[in-house]
Structure formats: structure tokens, C-alpha cells
Design a protein around this motif. Structure first.
Motif, PDB file in Angstrom:
ATOM      1  N   SER A   8      -2.167  54.716 -17.490  1.00 38.22           N
ATOM      2  CA  SER A   8      -2.578  54.294 -18.334  1.00 38.22           C
ATOM      3  C   SER A   8      -3.912  53.188 -18.122  1.00 38.22           C
ATOM      4  N   LEU A   9      -4.086  53.433 -16.844  1.00 35.11           N
ATOM      5  CA  LEU A   9      -5.600  52.484 -16.589  1.00 35.11           C
ATOM      6  C   LEU A   9      -6.819  53.367 -16.677  1.00 35.11           C
ATOM      7  N   THR A 116     -11.583  46.187 -10.547  1.00 30.43           N
ATOM      8  CA  THR A 116     -11.378  46.451 -12.111  1.00 30.43           C
ATOM      9  C   THR A 116      -9.858  46.437 -12.373  1.00 30.43           C
ATOM     10  N   VAL A 117      -9.072  46.753 -11.555  1.00 30.51           N
ATOM     11  CA  VAL A 117      -7.778  47.016 -11.779  1.00 30.51           C
ATOM     12  C   VAL A 117      -6.956  45.470 -11.750  1.00 30.51           C
ATOM     13  N   GLN A 122      -2.927  45.290 -17.857  1.00 33.09           N
ATOM     14  CA  GLN A 122      -2.451  46.343 -18.508  1.00 33.09           C
ATOM     15  C   GLN A 122      -1.071  47.068 -17.431  1.00 33.09           C
ATOM     16  N   PRO A 123       0.058  47.623 -18.098  1.00 35.89           N
ATOM     17  CA  PRO A 123       1.023  47.705 -17.276  1.00 35.89           C
ATOM     18  C   PRO A 123       0.643  49.279 -16.559  1.00 35.89           C
ATOM     19  N   LEU A 129      -1.333  54.344 -10.170  1.00 32.94           N
ATOM     20  CA  LEU A 129      -2.386  53.606  -9.384  1.00 32.94           C
ATOM     21  C   LEU A 129      -2.835  54.368  -8.463  1.00 32.94           C
ATOM     22  N   LEU A 130      -1.836  54.909  -7.573  1.00 34.67           N
ATOM     23  CA  LEU A 130      -2.407  55.821  -6.295  1.00 34.67           C
ATOM     24  C   LEU A 130      -2.986  57.078  -6.981  1.00 34.67           C
ATOM     25  N   ALA A 131      -2.573  57.627  -7.941  1.00 33.40           N
ATOM     26  CA  ALA A 131      -3.231  58.777  -8.537  1.00 33.40           C
ATOM     27  C   ALA A 131      -4.562  58.608  -9.126  1.00 33.40           C
ATOM     28  N   CYS A 132      -5.145  57.388  -9.547  1.00 29.16           N
ATOM     29  CA  CYS A 132      -6.333  57.138  -9.782  1.00 29.16           C
ATOM     30  C   CYS A 132      -7.015  57.048  -8.370  1.00 29.16           C
ATOM     31  N   ALA A 133      -6.523  56.314  -7.430  1.00 26.02           N
ATOM     32  CA  ALA A 133      -7.072  56.300  -6.269  1.00 26.02           C
ATOM     33  C   ALA A 133      -7.456  57.565  -5.475  1.00 26.02           C
TER      34      ALA A 133
END
Length: 408
Positions: A8-9, A116-117, A122-123, A129-133
Motif C-alpha cells: 500500500s506504500l 518517507t516511510v 498508512q498501514p 515494506l521488505l518487498a519495497c526495499a
């Protein structure tokens, strides 16, 4: 962990990254300059390149948002990454410097991600989050791989080219030394003949033959020695101001110039630091040729060394000229001047020894440093031999501009 996990981020991260692309580029540039010994104007030397670097940031943002469109297949990203690889190779970077600057990019983008996070209310689950990283890491890794691969490909081509040139050069040197040694042995054997040794004129002629060929071999070996010095790691090479190199060359050739009654003039030269061994070798060849081919019929014989900064395709270049009022070069012989084993006056001027390697070595030496060589002729007499080297150091350009009064 699935890198395609919906986060969602991701949309908000991508939007902010695209909006801050210019700022992220500046941070990257500042961090490179601060941590690696690279001058700012060398990192992104043209405004065009600097203006296009934010494209990488924008494409990384796109990949964060939609990993299904693999960044490795993005043509603009591939083009910019390959362009950086070509640039870093042309600048003489080491591979570890390329890896370091992408390590810095990863750090800049990771700091952006953390900041930014923390700002986004936003939940988001930890796997998301690790997937985005992970996407961020993959994007940087792909760009780094493309840049480094291009750099290594060009380096491999250069190694292959230099190996072929070395084999060719070795064949030529072997041929030259074989002929010289044969002449020395033949003349030495003839000198042992009682009839020849009893004739002063014949004895003097063959003794001179031994001396001339021995001096020729000495010249070849000196050229080989200079070339071997230049093959050392560029970071171990000695850089000194151009005026000092020119003064040393004139000192070495002083006796030769005096013997031929040639006056050597050195005009004020730019205070640019140059590769001492390479430029000394090239100037020695230019000056010695000008002295050897001075016109004995002229009462005033001179050689003039000048230098200037000139505009070039990429930045500026140092141009050094060696001009003389000597015999000149026949028009039909000018095209082959910088070819190996070529002597423009080989059959028309007597009493001048040479291997025909000097100007070809000058050309190859300058090309190995990213420079160039050429000759100019204003008429049937005299000649002007020039070499040009790129000026990449900001301090060199500013120092020369201050001395000349030119705007920086």
C-alpha cells in the motif's frame, strides 16, 4: 518473499521519488564527491548528462510502484546506465570507483525510503515494506550491473587491442634489432680483415657503421624503456607541470642542438600538469626530429615550442606545438608521417640516423592518454608538429585561466 507483493506504500513512495528526483540526484553527487576522490565536474561532466540522471530516479520509482515491468528491460534506463559505463571508462575510472558510487546511490535511496516511510501515515505489513526495499535494492543492482558490464566490455576491448599492438610492435622491434645486429656483426667481421684494417678510410667507414647501428639499437631500447614506464598503473605515474617537462627535454637535447647550430626557444607554457614520462617522450621525438632535419643552408636555424588551451568536444584540451624552419616534409610524404618504420627523408637526407618508429610511438602514446597528434605545413620549408591532451582537472584549467586572464 515475493518481490511482486502488493504494498500500500508503493504508490506514495514512487510518487515522492519522482517528485524528488532532482534533489536525490544532487544528494548522490554530493555524497560521491565527499566520499570518493573525484572532482564534481568529473562525476557528471556535462549538463546534458546531469539533467538526464534524474531519469534513473524516476524509473526506479516506477519500478517500486509496478515491479511487473522489470527495470532490466527499460530502454531509457539501459541507455543511461550504458552511457555512464562509457563515460567512466573514458575518464579512466577503476571498477571499484563505479561500484562505490552505486553503493552511495543505494545509501541515498535507502535513506529516502526510511524517511518517507516514517512520514507516511498508512498501514503496511512488514513483508510489504521488505518487498519495497527489495525492489529498491534490485533496481540499483540492475543499473550498477549494466554500467559495470559496459565499462568492463570496453576495458576488455582495450586490453585485446593493446595485446595486438604489442605483438605487432614486438615484431617490428625484432625486425629492426635483427637488421642492426646483422650490420654490426658484418662490419665488425670486416674490420678484422687485415686488408681493411690497414686502410684508414675503409676502417673508418666500417667503424662508423658499427657506431651508427649501435646508436640505432640504443634509440630503440630507449623507446621501449619509456613505453614500459607508461604501461605502469596510471596512479603511479608522475605528473608534473608542462613547463618543467619542456625544460627537461631541452636540457637533454642541448648538445645535439648546439652541434647543429639550432636555437631552441620555449615560449611561456600553460601550468598544466601532464604525464611526465609520456609527454617527455613525445616532445623528445618532436624536438630531436626538428633538430636533425634542420636546414644546413640557413644561417639561422630555430625550433620553437609553444602551448595553449583550446576548446574541445568535451571540455578543453592542452595543445603543444613544436615548430621549426628546417627542411620540411615533401608533400607526397606527409600522409605517412605517423606510420611505423616510415622515414620521410630516408632516401633524400644523408647523415641522419633513425628507426622510423619515433612518430608512430608519439601517436600511440597520445592516443593511449585520450589525446591526438598531427602535423601542419605552411609551405615547402619548415614544419609544425602538434599534440593535444584533454584537460580534465578543474584546478589545472582555473590555474591556466588565471595566468592567461581568460574567463573560467
Amino acid at each position: 518473499m515475493d518481490i511482486n507483493t502488493n504494498c500500500s506504500l508503493a504508490h506514495e513512495l514512487a510518487t515522492r521519488m519522482r517528485a524528488e528526483a532532482d534533489d536525490l540526484t544532487r544528494r548522490w553527487l554530493d555524497r560521491i564527491v565527499a566520499r570518493v576522490e573525484i572532482e564534481p565536474n568529473r562525476v557528471f561532466p556535462t549538463d546534458e548528462l546531469l539533467d538526464h540522471v534524474p531519469l534513473l530516479m524516476e524509473r526506479i520509482g516506477d519500478y517500486l510502484e509496478n515491479p511487473a515491468e522489470d527495470i532490466a528491460g527499460d530502454s531509457p534506463v539501459i541507455g543511461k546506465a550504458l552511457e555512464l559505463g562509457r563515460l567512466r571508462y573514458a575518464q579512466g575510472f577503476d571498477a571499484h570507483e563505479i561500484l562505490k558510487e552505486y553503493e552511495i546511490l543505494g545509501g541515498v535511496l535507502f535513506q529516502f525510503l526510511v524517511r518517507t516511510v516514517d512520514e507516511i501515515d498508512q498501514p503496511c505489513t512488514r513483508p510489504e515494506l521488505l518487498a519495497c526495499a527489495h525492489r529498491l535494492f534490485r533496481a540499483v543492482a540492475v543499473i550498477q550491473q549494466l554500467t559495470t558490464s559496459q565499462y568492463l566490455r570496453l576495458a576488455a576491448e582495450r586490453v585485446s587491442e593493446r595485446e595486438e599492438r604489442l605483438r605487432s610492435f614486438n615484431r617490428m622491434v625484432t625486425h629492426e634489432l635483427k637488421n642492426r645486429i646483422g650490420a654490426v656483426l658484418g662490419a665488425g667481421q670486416l674490420l678484422a680483415d687485415p686488408d681493411i684494417s690497414a686502410d684508414p678510410d675503409r676502417r673508418a667507414r666500417f667503424a662508423a657503421m658499427v657506431t651508427q647501428n649501435a646508436e640505432g639499437m640504443q634509440d630503440v631500447l630507449q623507446n621501449l624503456l619509456e613505453l614500459s614506464r607508461m604501461d605502469n598503473d596510471s596512479r603511479q605515474q608522475r605528473n608534473v607541470p608542462l613547463p618543467r617537462v619542456a625544460a627537461e627535454v631541452c636540457r637533454q637535447l642541448r648538445e645535439m642542438a648546439q652541434a647543429r647550430n639550432v636555437a631552441v626557444h620555449i615560449e611561456p607554457l600553460p601550468e598544466i600538469e601532464v604525464n611526465a614520462g609520456a609527454v617527455e617522450l613525445c616532445l623528445t621525438n618532436y624536438l630531436s626530429n626538428a633538430i636533425k632535419y634542420s636546414d644546413p643552408a640557413k644561417e639561422s636555424r630555430w625550433v620553437r615550442v609553444t602551448g595553449r588551451l583550446a576548446a574541445a568536444d568535451r571540455g578543453r584540451e592542452l595543445v603543444v606545438s613544436v615548430e621549426d624552419n628546417g627542411l620540411g616534409v615533401p608533400e607526397d610524404a606527409r600522409a605517412g608521417l605517423f606510420s611505423r618504420f616510415y622515414r620521410a627523408h630516408g632516401s633524400t637526407v644523408t647523415g641522419v640516423e633513425g628507426t622510423g618508429l619515433g612518430l608512430s610511438i608519439v601517436r600511440e602514446t597520445m592516443e593511449s592518454l585520450g589525446g591526438r597528434t598531427w602535423a601542419e605545413f605552411d609551405g615547402p620549408e619548415g614544419a609544425r608538429f602538434l599534440l593535444a591532451l584533454p584537460v580534465r582537472r578543474t584546478a589545472d584549467r582555473e590555474r591556466s585561466d588565471e595566468r592567461s586572464g581568460a574567463p573560467a
